[in-house]
Design a protein around this motif. Structure first.
Motif: not given
Lengths: 336, 336
Positions: B74, B63, B125-128, B66, B122-123, B106
């Motif tokens: 990712i 975290q 995107m959140s994980y970048q 990144l 969306r998730q 992932v």
DNA sequence: GTCCCCTGCTCAATCGATGTAGCGACACTG
DNA sequence: CAGTGTCGCTACATCGATTGAGCAGGGGAC
């Protein structure tokens, strides 16, 4: 509308939203994370911030968020395969159950390679997973050690370990029941009582040992001794199984215990190639819907994935003492 | 050895390592990330830091790492199912290929639920995630819009969209070839030329439409017209397919085109339940090793997962202009 | 008028890793 | 002995979100 700057490749942050909405990053953060009532933000400002976030296509940066929070709510799973009904079902149900509990599942496939298992487990630590489900690992205790060192809780699924809690099928009872059925159905079909063949699995693997024990026990019940030559236990591989069967020479009218759908894949391929056609009866430990319609298949022992995962999530919620192993009964699916 | 503090639940950070090794966090970071030679750290200090990291069981906090880096490496994938040979193979090979390219895969399973697909995207995107592979999505264009807004590159796999590059099988040619084989093998077996039945899929789905087109075309080639009643297209569900087959009443000596292994699951279940046994010939679009040994199966059209994923990774490496759709040929597996 | 409280916000420290800028020590040049 | 360069390292700002502490302003009590 004058301050909206849409730098193309750049995703908006809470600072951008704060600037556009004419407020502070803290207000934005608390509104978007739903804690704004506790932080005494007016409904009016909350509304405005939400609108701006929507307009700008904002999405949280999980990396930043997780870095700050104490809990990640990430739950990892390593699994040997995807393309097999048993492991496929585990992966699919695990994701659904984790989500239903407000956790973020992350699964990775390790193809039964010990090094990849270890590397994948390390990566889960790096993701700050709070918990790791280790499925069908070749060396669960090595991973247990890794998890212990970093304080991550871990649970074995499918294959037990000695250093962390495990949830496995009741392989002994399942194999015993399956063996009984194959013995009796073979007797019905061909009129003779002969020891069965045992095909598939790894000699050192816990599940294979337990299933062989059940297999032997069901033979002993009716006074049959199983010759040493009646086994092919050469790993989880359809090709190796098919090759070994070609050498073994199973006679007409025999019964076969197939230990996993992977071995079954090799078995049915070999069986189909026999000419003249070979009449056998077989049963398989594991379920597959297409194998279930094979005319010589007398039954499949389906592992209860839902029940196993429920036990796993119980262990997650309340950590047990020591490294208990829970056995979950299988469900027998009789055919014909 | 005096300064080693092992606070149990707490994982060591580079600051802890720096304190223990008597150096700075920057030095630790550069040694552990392998950039220390460029940063003029002595081999001696590098050695000492590595040893301390090992002793303390250090693992990187992804975290934090990144958050700071510009690239996440990712790569996300959303997929409708795991427990099916086609999607299982996609998931498994995708992970291996991504890893081989130094990326972090992932995957998440969305069970063909449009809302879950959107949430999962969306998730990601959140994980970048730098890139998202959208597999078999019910509404790829909605996800494309989401990705466009956040500047994430996206590629459709299996089902095409209009707003991002797509890689799909050559469903038309595959279905045409499969239909020809079923027609001729049915003729061989039963001596009559009758139109086939088409079972499975969704009417609005691109793949189903293309395959029906190939199916129709192969009939037209030999001057056969297909009656409207010869189709069951009620979604990807084994149960619905089996129920619909019970109503349809397919006569002895017919040929059947089964559109996906999911429909095939319902089909073989229904077929096995027929009494007296029904003699048919069928073929299936998609591969399954157990279905392949069914005595009435004349062939399966295997989608070339490896080739499709190779094209996907080509698109990832060099972004194409617009939203091209690439069609990958299938491989026919004749049976018997 | 003073004190206190409440409302509605903002400030600033923090999480852990990264990388640029820079510092002290020493060697070498002229 | 001043000037220049290199070596080996450290200091500090930064990424984006979270959260405890605190501040301004208004209202009410006495």
């Amino acid at each position: 509308m004058a301050g909206d700057e849409d730098i193309p490749g750049k995703r908006p942050t809470i600072y951008d939203l704060a600037r556009i909405a004419g407020t502070s990053a803290s207000a934005v953060s608390s509104v978007l994370s739903g804690t704004w009532k506790k932080r005494r933000i007016s409904a009016q400002l909350a509304e405005r911030i939400s609108r701006v976030a929507e307009e700008q296509g904002y999405s949280l940066n999980l990396q930043a968020s997780l870095l700050r929070r104490e809990r990640s709510r990430i739950i990892g799973m390593i699994i040997p395969k995807y393309d097999n009904r048993y492991f496929g079902a585990i992966a699919e149900q695990f994701e659904a159950m984790a989500r239903a509990r407000g956790l973020f599942p992350v699964i990775t496939c390790t193809r039964r390679e010990p090094e990849l298992e270890y590397e994948a487990a390390r990566q889960m630590m790096s993701y700050q997973a709070e918990c790791l489900i280790v499925t069908g690992a070749t060396d669960p205790d090595r991973i247990a050690e890794l998890c212990a060192a970093t304080g991550v809780r871990a649970i074995n699924l499918d294959l037990p370990g000695t250093r962390m809690p495990s949830v496995v099928s009741d392989n002994f009872a399942g194999a015993q029941e399956l063996t009984r059925v194959i013995l009796s159905r073979t007797h019905e079909a061909f009129g003779r009582r002969a020891p069965l063949y045992f095909i598939g699995g790894r000699p050192q693997d816990h599940n294979t040992r337990e299933r062989r024990r059940g297999f032997m026990s069901a033979h002993a019940e009716i006074g049959l001794r199983v010759p040493d030559g009646n086994s092919i236990v050469r790993g989880y591989s359809a090709d190796k199984t098919a090759a070994a069967l070609a050498e073994l020479g199973i006679p007409h009218g025999s019964g076969v215990f197939v230990n996993s759908t992977i071995a079954l894949e090799g078995f049915v391929r070999w069986l189909r190639a026999q000419s003249p056609p070979l009449e056998l009866r077989f049963g398989c430990f594991d379920w597959d819907p297409f194998a279930a319609v094979h005319p010589q298949n007398v039954g499949m022992m389906q592992q209860d994935v839902g029940a196993m995962l429920s036990r796993v999530f119980e262990f997650i919620q309340s950590a047990p003492n020591g490294a208990p192993t829970v056995e979950v009964p299988c469900r027998f699916r009789a055919l014909d």
